[in-house]
Design an enzyme around this catalytic site. Structure first.
Site, mmCIF file in Angstrom:
data_model
loop_
_atom_site.group_PDB
_atom_site.id
_atom_site.type_symbol
_atom_site.label_atom_id
_atom_site.label_comp_id
_atom_site.label_asym_id
_atom_site.label_seq_id
_atom_site.Cartn_x
_atom_site.Cartn_y
_atom_site.Cartn_z
ATOM 1 N N ALA A 34 -36.514 43.871 0.476
ATOM 2 C CA ALA A 34 -36.904 42.510 0.868
ATOM 3 C C ALA A 34 -37.023 42.413 2.389
ATOM 4 O O ALA A 34 -37.953 41.790 2.908
ATOM 5 C CB ALA A 34 -35.893 41.493 0.346
ATOM 6 N N PHE A 35 -36.103 43.034 3.106
ATOM 7 C CA PHE A 35 -36.160 43.027 4.570
ATOM 8 C C PHE A 35 -37.428 43.715 5.056
ATOM 9 O O PHE A 35 -38.119 43.203 5.942
ATOM 10 C CB PHE A 35 -34.915 43.718 5.146
ATOM 11 C CG PHE A 35 -34.895 43.788 6.642
ATOM 12 C CD1 PHE A 35 -34.510 42.692 7.394
ATOM 13 C CD2 PHE A 35 -35.246 44.951 7.311
ATOM 14 C CE1 PHE A 35 -34.492 42.747 8.788
ATOM 15 C CE2 PHE A 35 -35.229 45.023 8.691
ATOM 16 C CZ PHE A 35 -34.845 43.917 9.429
ATOM 17 N N GLU A 73 -32.275 36.487 5.266
ATOM 18 C CA GLU A 73 -32.159 37.723 4.482
ATOM 19 C C GLU A 73 -31.019 38.589 5.012
ATOM 20 O O GLU A 73 -30.273 39.192 4.239
ATOM 21 C CB GLU A 73 -33.475 38.502 4.525
ATOM 22 C CG GLU A 73 -33.492 39.721 3.630
ATOM 23 C CD GLU A 73 -33.389 39.354 2.157
ATOM 24 O OE1 GLU A 73 -32.513 39.936 1.472
ATOM 25 O OE2 GLU A 73 -34.169 38.506 1.696
ATOM 26 N N GLU A 80 -23.705 39.870 0.335
ATOM 27 C CA GLU A 80 -23.675 40.833 -0.766
ATOM 28 C C GLU A 80 -22.795 42.031 -0.436
ATOM 29 O O GLU A 80 -22.049 42.514 -1.297
ATOM 30 C CB GLU A 80 -25.096 41.295 -1.091
ATOM 31 C CG GLU A 80 -25.939 40.229 -1.740
ATOM 32 C CD GLU A 80 -27.384 40.660 -1.970
ATOM 33 O OE1 GLU A 80 -27.779 41.741 -1.475
ATOM 34 O OE2 GLU A 80 -28.104 39.913 -2.639
ATOM 35 N N LYS A 98 -23.210 35.488 -4.255
ATOM 36 C CA LYS A 98 -24.497 36.184 -4.182
ATOM 37 C C LYS A 98 -25.659 35.237 -4.499
ATOM 38 O O LYS A 98 -26.707 35.290 -3.845
ATOM 39 C CB LYS A 98 -24.517 37.387 -5.122
ATOM 40 C CG LYS A 98 -23.641 38.524 -4.630
ATOM 41 C CD LYS A 98 -23.785 39.725 -5.539
ATOM 42 C CE LYS A 98 -23.079 40.927 -4.946
ATOM 43 N NZ LYS A 98 -23.461 42.165 -5.620
ATOM 44 N N ASP A 99 -25.472 34.364 -5.498
ATOM 45 C CA ASP A 99 -26.518 33.395 -5.845
ATOM 46 C C ASP A 99 -26.771 32.412 -4.706
ATOM 47 O O ASP A 99 -27.921 32.054 -4.419
ATOM 48 C CB ASP A 99 -26.150 32.626 -7.112
ATOM 49 C CG ASP A 99 -26.185 33.490 -8.366
ATOM 50 O OD1 ASP A 99 -26.714 34.620 -8.290
ATOM 51 O OD2 ASP A 99 -25.668 33.043 -9.408
#
Length: 121
Positions: A34-35, A73, A80, A98-99
């Site tokens: 994602a990063f 992010e 995480e 985490k959510d």
């Protein structure tokens, strides 16, 4: 053991903090898809902002909206990592943490979309 009295100060502290930050960026780039996608998005939108007939302030706002996604992010990944460090067993609070981190990334993406739509439309 951490010695609070022997911490680097001044320019030496800034130097070591920078090394830690660059190490984190390198880890993110090689371990978080994602990063990597968000960095690619940033590299794509920067030239795009020169195409539109907008002010310099609007151009900066468009770019910073994408930088803010990258910022969230990084925080999400930090959450995480801490949760995984505590334990890999399934726990409702770990899942919630985490959510919530993931939700912060979603909110930053929605903010960026709104900023782009408002400025370009």
């Amino acid at each position: 053991m951490f010695d609070n009295k022997n911490k680097p100060k001044g320019l030496r502290r800034i130097y070591f903090a920078s090394l830690n930050s660059f190490r984190a960026f390198k880890w993110l780039y090689f371990n978080e898809s994602a990063f990597k996608q968000e960095i690619l998005l940033l590299l794509l939108v920067i030239p795009c902002t020169f195409i539109f007939s907008i002010s310099g302030k609007e151009q900066i706002l468009l770019i910073l909206s994408i930088v803010f996604i990258i910022f969230t992010e990084i925080l999400n990944t930090a959450i995480e990592a801490v949760v995984d460090r505590i334990g890999l067993e399934i726990n409702p609070l770990s899942g919630l943490a985490k959510d919530l981190g993931s939700a912060s990334v979603l909110v930053s993406i929605l903010m960026a979309v709104a900023i782009w739509l408002i400025i370009l439309l």
